[in-house]
Design a protein around this motif. Structure first.
Motif, PDB file in Angstrom:
ATOM      1  N   ARG A  45     -15.500   5.000  13.295  1.00  0.00           N
ATOM      2  CA  ARG A  45     -16.330   4.229  14.295  1.00  0.00           C
ATOM      3  C   ARG A  45     -16.552   3.123  14.330  1.00  0.00           C
ATOM      4  N   THR A  46     -15.753   2.282  13.241  1.00  0.00           N
ATOM      5  CA  THR A  46     -15.925   1.012  13.381  1.00  0.00           C
ATOM      6  C   THR A  46     -14.499   0.535  13.488  1.00  0.00           C
ATOM      7  N   ALA A  47     -14.393  -0.943  13.684  1.00  0.00           N
ATOM      8  CA  ALA A  47     -12.933  -1.570  13.800  1.00  0.00           C
ATOM      9  C   ALA A  47     -12.238  -1.875  12.258  1.00  0.00           C
ATOM     10  N   GLN A  48     -11.089  -1.397  12.052  1.00  0.00           N
ATOM     11  CA  GLN A  48     -10.561  -1.858  10.813  1.00  0.00           C
ATOM     12  C   GLN A  48      -8.854  -1.923  10.790  1.00  0.00           C
ATOM     13  N   THR A  49      -8.319  -2.715  10.283  1.00  0.00           N
ATOM     14  CA  THR A  49      -6.811  -2.573  10.372  1.00  0.00           C
ATOM     15  C   THR A  49      -6.215  -1.307   9.816  1.00  0.00           C
ATOM     16  N   GLN A  50      -5.080  -0.779  10.247  1.00  0.00           N
ATOM     17  CA  GLN A  50      -4.674   0.384   9.959  1.00  0.00           C
ATOM     18  C   GLN A  50      -4.429   0.561   8.545  1.00  0.00           C
ATOM     19  N   ASP A  51      -4.078  -0.489   7.881  1.00  0.00           N
ATOM     20  CA  ASP A  51      -3.599  -0.360   6.372  1.00  0.00           C
ATOM     21  C   ASP A  51      -4.952  -0.271   5.557  1.00  0.00           C
ATOM     22  N   GLN A  52      -6.052  -0.645   6.193  1.00  0.00           N
ATOM     23  CA  GLN A  52      -7.316  -0.483   5.267  1.00  0.00           C
ATOM     24  C   GLN A  52      -7.680   1.088   5.397  1.00  0.00           C
ATOM     25  N   ALA A  53      -7.416   1.930   6.487  1.00  0.00           N
ATOM     26  CA  ALA A  53      -7.852   3.193   6.639  1.00  0.00           C
ATOM     27  C   ALA A  53      -7.651   4.095   5.491  1.00  0.00           C
ATOM     28  N   LEU A  54      -8.710   4.847   5.037  1.00  0.00           N
ATOM     29  CA  LEU A  54      -8.430   5.900   4.060  1.00  0.00           C
ATOM     30  C   LEU A  54      -7.925   7.253   4.577  1.00  0.00           C
ATOM     31  N   ALA A  55      -8.347   7.468   5.798  1.00  0.00           N
ATOM     32  CA  ALA A  55      -7.754   8.744   6.375  1.00  0.00           C
ATOM     33  C   ALA A  55      -6.244   8.512   6.800  1.00  0.00           C
ATOM     34  N   ALA A  56      -5.823   9.991   6.994  1.00  0.00           N
ATOM     35  CA  ALA A  56      -4.513   9.971   7.393  1.00  0.00           C
ATOM     36  C   ALA A  56      -4.308   9.584   9.048  1.00  0.00           C
ATOM     37  N   ILE A  57      -3.730   8.663   9.433  1.00  0.00           N
ATOM     38  CA  ILE A  57      -3.906   8.206  10.990  1.00  0.00           C
ATOM     39  C   ILE A  57      -2.317   8.113  11.325  1.00  0.00           C
ATOM     40  N   THR A  58      -1.902   8.315  12.606  1.00  0.00           N
ATOM     41  CA  THR A  58      -0.950   8.378  13.558  1.00  0.00           C
ATOM     42  C   THR A  58      -1.229   7.675  14.622  1.00  0.00           C
ATOM     43  N   VAL A  59      -0.942   6.417  14.750  1.00  0.00           N
ATOM     44  CA  VAL A  59      -1.049   5.598  16.176  1.00  0.00           C
ATOM     45  C   VAL A  59       0.215   5.537  16.873  1.00  0.00           C
ATOM     46  N   ILE A  60       0.166   5.813  18.243  1.00  0.00           N
ATOM     47  CA  ILE A  60       1.117   5.825  19.051  1.00  0.00           C
ATOM     48  C   ILE A  60       0.628   4.553  20.088  1.00  0.00           C
ATOM     49  N   ASP A  61       1.404   3.473  20.353  1.00  0.00           N
ATOM     50  CA  ASP A  61       1.043   2.547  21.384  1.00  0.00           C
ATOM     51  C   ASP A  61       1.777   2.671  22.585  1.00  0.00           C
ATOM     52  N   ARG A  62       1.601   1.626  23.422  1.00  0.00           N
ATOM     53  CA  ARG A  62       2.295   1.680  24.878  1.00  0.00           C
ATOM     54  C   ARG A  62       3.682   1.523  24.598  1.00  0.00           C
ATOM     55  N   ALA A  63       4.059   0.490  23.593  1.00  0.00           N
ATOM     56  CA  ALA A  63       5.522   0.158  23.710  1.00  0.00           C
ATOM     57  C   ALA A  63       6.283   1.478  23.157  1.00  0.00           C
ATOM     58  N   ARG A 136      -2.858   3.763  24.330  1.00  0.00           N
ATOM     59  CA  ARG A 136      -2.577   4.264  22.776  1.00  0.00           C
ATOM     60  C   ARG A 136      -3.156   5.399  22.459  1.00  0.00           C
ATOM     61  N   VAL A 137      -2.717   6.248  21.428  1.00  0.00           N
ATOM     62  CA  VAL A 137      -3.203   7.484  21.225  1.00  0.00           C
ATOM     63  C   VAL A 137      -3.538   7.202  19.440  1.00  0.00           C
ATOM     64  N   GLU A 138      -4.657   7.432  19.007  1.00  0.00           N
ATOM     65  CA  GLU A 138      -5.080   7.731  17.597  1.00  0.00           C
ATOM     66  C   GLU A 138      -5.089   9.023  17.190  1.00  0.00           C
ATOM     67  N   ILE A 139      -4.484   9.645  16.238  1.00  0.00           N
ATOM     68  CA  ILE A 139      -4.421  10.870  15.742  1.00  0.00           C
ATOM     69  C   ILE A 139      -5.138  10.937  14.345  1.00  0.00           C
ATOM     70  N   VAL A 140      -6.232  11.181  13.957  1.00  0.00           N
ATOM     71  CA  VAL A 140      -6.951  11.169  12.734  1.00  0.00           C
ATOM     72  C   VAL A 140      -7.057  12.787  12.139  1.00  0.00           C
ATOM     73  N   ARG A 141      -6.316  12.843  11.022  1.00  0.00           N
ATOM     74  CA  ARG A 141      -6.125  14.376  10.406  1.00  0.00           C
ATOM     75  C   ARG A 141      -7.075  14.422   9.329  1.00  0.00           C
ATOM     76  N   GLY A 142      -7.651  15.583   9.354  1.00  0.00           N
ATOM     77  CA  GLY A 142      -8.926  15.857   8.313  1.00  0.00           C
ATOM     78  C   GLY A 142     -10.197  16.062   9.013  1.00  0.00           C
ATOM     79  N   PRO A 143     -10.982  16.504   8.077  1.00  0.00           N
ATOM     80  CA  PRO A 143     -12.674  17.056   8.773  1.00  0.00           C
ATOM     81  C   PRO A 143     -13.505  15.745   9.019  1.00  0.00           C
ATOM     82  N   PHE A 144     -13.905  15.504  10.401  1.00  0.00           N
ATOM     83  CA  PHE A 144     -14.591  14.560  10.558  1.00  0.00           C
ATOM     84  C   PHE A 144     -15.965  14.756  11.229  1.00  0.00           C
TER      85      PHE A 144
END
Length: 618
Positions: A45-63, A136-144
């Motif tokens: 719920r705050t901005a961070q770069t994707q390589d900082q994220a501790l959770a498992a994340i998949t990002v699908i962008d417009r391109a 874009r779509v952000e998929i965050v896997r795990g309990p939140f």
């Protein structure tokens, strides 16, 4: 990718403290100046770069969306790490998404920070969100649940609608395809000369004759079951000063769906999201955000053109969030309010409820290690209180390798149908609860990136049908589940081919004290995966996607088996000029016959040709 290894922990809190790009309700005022491929917001719920994220994340962008040319949002998500899809008969038909083997209503879905979904059935109508409206779509896997409350047992999926690409950026596309498919989309976006204001307007239309969705005997009709969708996105924002900015956004999709296999065979549907946000930044280390929003899932159902029923659910939401930098850490405190309302010709014993939630989160980097800890208390007017928490830890073993571990609890509130549907509901139901553990390892190298995630989730008080309740039975908190899994994701460039792959192995079993103990949970494939390959040859582009899933069962007793399948999609494109291009796709190229839900057909070989106008942003 930069040829040198990047430190996972670099700028660990700088983005969260100073970027002012996103917050609890995402802020869009300066998106055009932000590299959205690198910024994620859903996991903290705050901005961070994707390589900082501790959770498992998949990002699908417009391109990637434009490159893959998916037939729908569910098609775009198919085969991604941790995801299984069950669809009832093609484009626009009811679709269930299972994330990490949890139930289809154990996934929280947000559109631009606003929670969507039906309060009666519990699911979100992903099939009614057109891909032409998605940035874009952000998929965050795990309990939140410790950040979002109910439903986030398997994870969170957030859809961001189209964004400004520059000072002035028009776009348009037109497509024709098999089954008399027609798609048209057009939009314009931009920002003021002083970069204080911005706007987006985007409209899309889709119509298809579809396929015969159902091959069973219940209300069988061999005709084709069509689908129509008309959608509009309108957004705007303004930065009043260095300290104050605000935005408003609205998305609406109206659909007409034909289907078989139910007591009805037609439906008029609406998916709507309206939201606004004000942000105040009194200093470099403090950010305050207030957001309001509402979402609607509306449905009128018909049988052979004769009105049958109405199920309209509306959600009203409010949030307050404070992000405070303390020493080298970031403290987030917040309050969420959610009101659910039901309007229907079916008489529910109760047609509204309110949930209030307070949460806190701490993010900290300690040299090569990072931690994210959060706790939340929800108070629901129907079932009372629920406390959830999570801890995520990461260790940069080297500049290119990170080891991680996490533990989290989550819950899912019962739906209005489970609680109050006449002759079926059980108002004594409590929430479903879960405990999850995870180990992860990921690397980032000159040749590409990869990750491995192993997890286990145990779910208690699963709501299932209990034949001992009354004359006809009903739902009760009687079941348990134990889900284990491993996810592998990798991406690289080889001989100028852009290659991406994801594989998932699941062991989702019924762990309850019942006759189905030890059986595989229905509609989850134990193995699934996806490989995408794309390459450009000057103005030409070519690509292919291979998706596959192992066998699955369609019922708790595991007596109805659905065979595994593998599908190949092909695509090509040509850019006439910088602004004009044509794309062609051939999906299910080998015309495989398969099912993801018993008795519901899936499309065979289909094609689509799209002409796109998208000049470079000015």
């Amino acid at each position: 990718m930069h040829p040198h290894h990047r430190l996972f922990r670099r700028r660990a809190l700088a983005v969260s403290l100073f970027s002012c790009v996103f917050s609890a309700a995402p802020a869009f005022a300066d998106d055009a100046a932000t590299d959205l491929d690198q910024i994620v917001v859903t996991a903290t719920r705050t901005a961070q770069t994707q390589d900082q994220a501790l959770a498992a994340i998949t990002v699908i962008d417009r391109a990637e969306i434009e490159r893959l040319q998916p037939a729908s949002l569910p098609a775009l998500l198919t085969g991604r790490a941790g995801i299984s899809i069950a669809n009832n008969g093609g484009v626009g038909k009811s679709t269930s998404l299972f994330l990490r083997g949890t139930e289809s209503d154990h996934v929280l879905v947000l559109v631009d920070g606003v929670k969507i979904g039906s309060a009666t059935s519990g699911g979100a109508s992903l099939q009614d969100i057109p891909v032409e409206q998605i940035e874009r779509v952000e998929i965050v896997r795990g309990p939140f649940s410790s950040l979002y409350g109910s439903e986030a047992i398997g994870g969170v999926i957030q859809v961001f609608t189209r964004r400004p690409a520059g000072a002035f950026s028009p776009n348009a596309s037109a497509a024709i395809g098999s089954e008399n498919t027609q798609r048209v989309a057009a939009g314009v976006s931009g920002s003021a000369a002083d970069s204080r204001g911005w706007y987006v307007v985007n409209a899309a239309h889709e119509n298809t004759d579809g396929i015969n969705a159902y091959r069973g005997t219940r209300n069988f009709d061999p005709d084709k079951d069509g689908y129509r969708n008309d959608s509009l996105t309108v957004q705007g924002g303004y930065r009043f000063s260095e300290r104050w900015d605000a935005d408003l956004r609205a998305f609406r999709a109206e659909g007409r769906n034909e289907y078989d296999g139910s007591v009805n065979n037609e439906a008029d549907t609406v998916q709507q999201v309206v939201g606004g946000r004000v942000r105040y930044v009194p200093g470099a280390r403090v950010k305050l955000t207030a957001g309001l929003g509402t979402s609607a899932d509306l449905s009128e159902n018909f049988l052979d053109g004769v009105y049958s029923s109405t199920f309209d659910t509306r959600r009203e939401l409010g949030s307050l969030q404070a992000d405070i930098g303390i020493a080298t850490g970031l403290l987030t405190l917040g309050f969420d309010w959610l009101g659910d309302k039901v309007q229907s010709n079916t008489d529910y014993a109760r047609d509204r409820r309110i949930n209030r939630g307070v949460f806190g989160q701490w993010q900290q980097a300690f040299g090569a290690q990072s931690v994210q800890a959060s706790v939340r208390r929800d108070d629901d007017s129907q079932f009372g209180g629920e406390t959830t928490g999570s801890v995520l830890w990461g260790w940069d073993v080297t500049d290119a390798l990170r080891l991680g571990a996490s533990y989290g609890t989550a819950f899912k509130a019962p739906t209005f149908n489970e609680l109050y549907f006449p002759g079926y509901g059980n108002p004594a139901l409590g929430p479903e609860t879960s405990r999850s553990v995870e180990l992860s390892l990921r690397g980032e190298h000159g040749w590409g990136t990869w990750s491995l995630n192993a997890f286990e989730t145990k779910i208690d008080d699963l709501i299932a049908f209990d034949s001992s309740l009354g004359d006809t039975g009903g739902p009760n908190n009687i079941d348990r589940a134990r889900i284990r899994g491993v996810e592998a994701v990798a991406g690289t460039t080889w001989l100028d081919w852009n290659l991406r792959a994801s594989l998932t192995w699941l062991d989702p079993v019924n762990d309850g004290d019942n006759a189905s103990h030890g059986n595989v949970l229905p509609r989850r494939a134990k193995q699934s995966g996806r490989v995408d390959a794309d390459r450009r040859f000057g103005r030409f582009s070519v690509g292919a996607s291979v998706t596959g899933a192992g066998e699955r069962y369609d019922n708790l007793t595991n007596t109805t088996r659905l065979a595994g399948y593998g599908l190949t999609d092909l695509r090509a494109g040509f850019a006439f000029t910088e602004a004009w291009s044509v794309q062609a796709s051939l999906n299910n190229a080998f015309d495989k016959r398969y099912e993801t839900a018993a008795l519901y057909n899936q499309p065979g070989r289909t094609w689509l040709v799209t002409v796109r106008y998208q000049p470079a942003a000015r």
